[in-house]
Write an enzyme that holds these catalytic residues in place. Sequence first.
Site, PDB file in Angstrom:
ATOM      1  N   CYS A  27     -24.644 -30.654 -28.301  1.00  0.00           N
ATOM      2  CA  CYS A  27     -23.815 -30.157 -29.457  1.00  0.00           C
ATOM      3  C   CYS A  27     -22.449 -31.008 -29.356  1.00  0.00           C
ATOM      4  CB  CYS A  27     -23.560 -28.651 -29.065  1.00  0.00           C
ATOM      5  SG  CYS A  27     -22.576 -27.534 -30.208  1.00  0.00           S
ATOM      6  N   HIS A  51     -29.970 -24.807 -35.197  1.00  0.00           N
ATOM      7  CA  HIS A  51     -28.956 -25.170 -34.390  1.00  0.00           C
ATOM      8  C   HIS A  51     -27.643 -24.714 -35.078  1.00  0.00           C
ATOM      9  CE1 HIS A  51     -26.916 -27.096 -30.733  1.00  0.00           C
ATOM     10  NE2 HIS A  51     -25.711 -27.382 -31.889  1.00  0.00           N
ATOM     11  N   GLU A  52     -27.377 -25.477 -36.197  1.00  0.00           N
ATOM     12  CA  GLU A  52     -26.306 -25.128 -37.064  1.00  0.00           C
ATOM     13  C   GLU A  52     -26.182 -23.606 -37.490  1.00  0.00           C
ATOM     14  OE1 GLU A  52     -23.937 -27.233 -36.705  1.00  0.00           O
ATOM     15  OE2 GLU A  52     -25.583 -28.750 -35.885  1.00  0.00           O
ATOM     16  N   HIS A  55     -24.584 -21.536 -34.891  1.00  0.00           N
ATOM     17  CA  HIS A  55     -23.237 -21.567 -34.849  1.00  0.00           C
ATOM     18  C   HIS A  55     -22.722 -20.507 -35.912  1.00  0.00           C
ATOM     19  CE1 HIS A  55     -22.135 -24.825 -32.249  1.00  0.00           C
ATOM     20  NE2 HIS A  55     -23.050 -25.573 -32.958  1.00  0.00           N
TER      21      HIS A  55
END
Length: 186
Positions: A95, A137-138, A141
Amino acid sequence: MKLPIIAYGDPVLKKVGTDIEKDYPALKELIANMFDTMYYANGVGLAAPQVGLPIRLFIVDTGADDDGEPGYKRVFINAQILEETGEPWVFNEGCLSIPDIRENISRKPNIKVQYLDENWVEHTEDVDGLAARVIQHEYDHIEGKLFTDKVSVLRKTMLKSKLDAISKGNIKTDYKMKFPNKSKKR
């Protein structure tokens, strides 16, 4: 314009992002700056919280594949992952907000995601493989989660000193970062 990437430990990385409206100020410029920032840092995805904005916006560009075929490139506004399916697979993730740490993370290989693109066109898309992983993954966030939240308690304990060093700015990167716990020199 390249934006500073927010480092591990900043509270903005743990906030659930808020939906944005079509009239969000300078949205096209923000998206362009996020792509500039991501490319400069050699990333394949970047979420708005990573540049200090607790909003539901992220970008993905997996780049061309080994055969020169174009990669998966999208802008995701107000995204929702509707479904995750398939046998979980482990992949070594990193990341931009947590430089120099990579961990094996298990994720499902297929997703169904609904989002608005940069032109405010709504999409519902089935995505698999690497692109699905980057989206997950994003997406984490904008949900206030980091990939380090997915490792075992033991592993996170073992990473604690490295994570503390990142939050204090005791790390070198090739891109500009903003560190939440960096001591100010007088």
